[in-house]
Design an enzyme around this catalytic site. Structure first.
Site, PDB file in Angstrom:
ATOM      1  CG  HIS A 191      89.163 -40.721  21.945  1.00 14.31           C
ATOM      2  ND1 HIS A 191      90.467 -40.979  21.588  1.00 14.31           N
ATOM      3  CD2 HIS A 191      88.727 -41.800  22.641  1.00 14.31           C
ATOM      4  CE1 HIS A 191      90.803 -42.179  22.046  1.00 14.31           C
ATOM      5  NE2 HIS A 191      89.772 -42.703  22.693  1.00 14.31           N
ATOM      6  CD  GLU A 235      91.664 -45.802  32.480  1.00  8.77           C
ATOM      7  OE1 GLU A 235      91.886 -47.033  32.483  1.00  8.77           O
ATOM      8  OE2 GLU A 235      91.227 -45.166  33.467  1.00  8.77           O
TER       9      GLU A 235
END
Ligand code: GH3
Ligand code: MG
Ligand code: MG
Ligand code: MG
Length: 303
Positions: free
Chosen positions: A190, A220
């Site tokens: 991450h 995203e």
């Protein structure tokens, strides 16, 4: 600290100026009320002012009234200088908007103390303005990438859409979603995913004009508002963004990570009577098609 002296008597003006300069102040001089008001309205005006009560043209209280009627930031701290000793005049001066007053002949120590009190107020205001600006920035920007957050980019689109309806000039919306981003997280973790997101946001900002806006719409997913562009022109922008993201891998200390992005776009020229949600839905549908058609590509909305 810069300070305005507005005093019509040349002798008193000089004495005050010498005194303040000897205490380290940078003095700006005015010899009547109109000159003082004009200086106080100018760009980068001094925030501290000593105003003689009686001056030709505008008198001290009138200058105070003008400054307060304008009412904008930053605050101007106003000290009236008067030879009047009656309470009613003092009250009238303070009511006109003065922060403080001094009576002639003034005591140099008292003058200095009152100026310091003014500087404390000005410093406090400066701190408050800075804190407010920081809160405003935090409320409108995404902490990870530094671009506008979802609410702020939607507000931007709303503003630009209203403007475009007024000016008959289109506004385009581009939705961009990173391809297979889950793989980046799954493969590299991450924190690396976060670093990649930051770099993609940076590349997006690099690929637009100063009056375009980039926002992080979701995890995203980015939204770009492109004022003044129809679909054809927005497509050029979207292709540029695609090339900037996919053109070279994101280079991190842990290694190079290739990333691509899919983009969908539309413009108010194609959907003249739509609202913010209508435009976003259309760009989203185009983005979905870009994904289905193989990713790392740009698709236009079909009306
Ligand atoms: P597609 O090409 O279809 O878009 O595939 P994808 O893997 O990008 O799509 P999906 O929506 O399945 O996954 C998005 C991923 O983005 C999952 C989520 O964990 C990750 N993500 C969202 N926000 C963040 C973030 O702030 N940091 C990191 N590192 N990952 C994030
Ligand atoms: Mg005078
Ligand atoms: Mg994705
Ligand atoms: Mg997504």
């Amino acid at each position: 600290m810069r300070i305005l002296i507005a005093e019509d008597s040349p002798v008193e003006h000089e004495i005050l100026k010498d005194l303040l300069e000897s205490r380290g102040y940078e003095v700006i001089s005015a010899y009547d009320g109109e000159e003082a008001w004009s200086i106080l309205q100018s760009e980068g005006a001094p925030q501290l002012a000593l105003l003689d009560w009686m001056m030709p043209g505008l008198d001290g209280p009138q200058v105070c009234r003008e400054v307060r009627a304008r009412g904008n930031e930053p605050y101007t701290y106003l000290i009236l200088i008067t030879s009047l000793h009656d309470k009613a005049a003092t009250v009238a001066g303070l009511d006109a908007g003065a922060d403080d007053y001094l009576t002639k002949p003034y005591d140099a120590g008292e003058l200095q103390s009152r100026l310091r009190a003014g500087e404390r107020i000005l410093n406090l205001q400066q701190q408050l303005i800075e804190a407010r600006e920081e809160l405003r920035r935090q409320a409108t920007h995404d902490p990870l990438t530094g671009v506008l957050n979802r609410g702020a980019i939607r507000d931007t689109l709303q503003r630009e859409l209203s403007r475009s309806q007024r000016t008959q000039s289109p506004v385009a919306v581009i939705m961009a979603d990173i391809d297979h981003f889950k793989n980046v997280n799954d493969t590299h973790g991450h924190p690396v995913g976060d670093a990649v997101l930051k770099e993609i946001a940076r590349r997006m900002c690099q690929g637009v004009r100063p009056y375009d806006a980039v926002g992080r719409y979701g995890g995203e997913e980015f939204m770009i508002v492109v004022p003044g562009c129809n679909t054809t022109q927005a497509r050029v922008v979207a292709e540029r963004l695609r090339a900037l993201v996919g053109g070279e891998p994101v280079s991190l200390s842990t290694g190079d990570i290739p990333v691509t992005v899919s983009l969908g776009l539309t413009s108010s020229a194609e959907f003249p009577n739509t609202n913010v949600d209508g435009l976003i839905d259309a760009a989203d549908a185009a983005l979905y098609r870009a994904k289905r058609n193989g990713r790392n590509r740009v698709e236009n909305a079909t009306s």
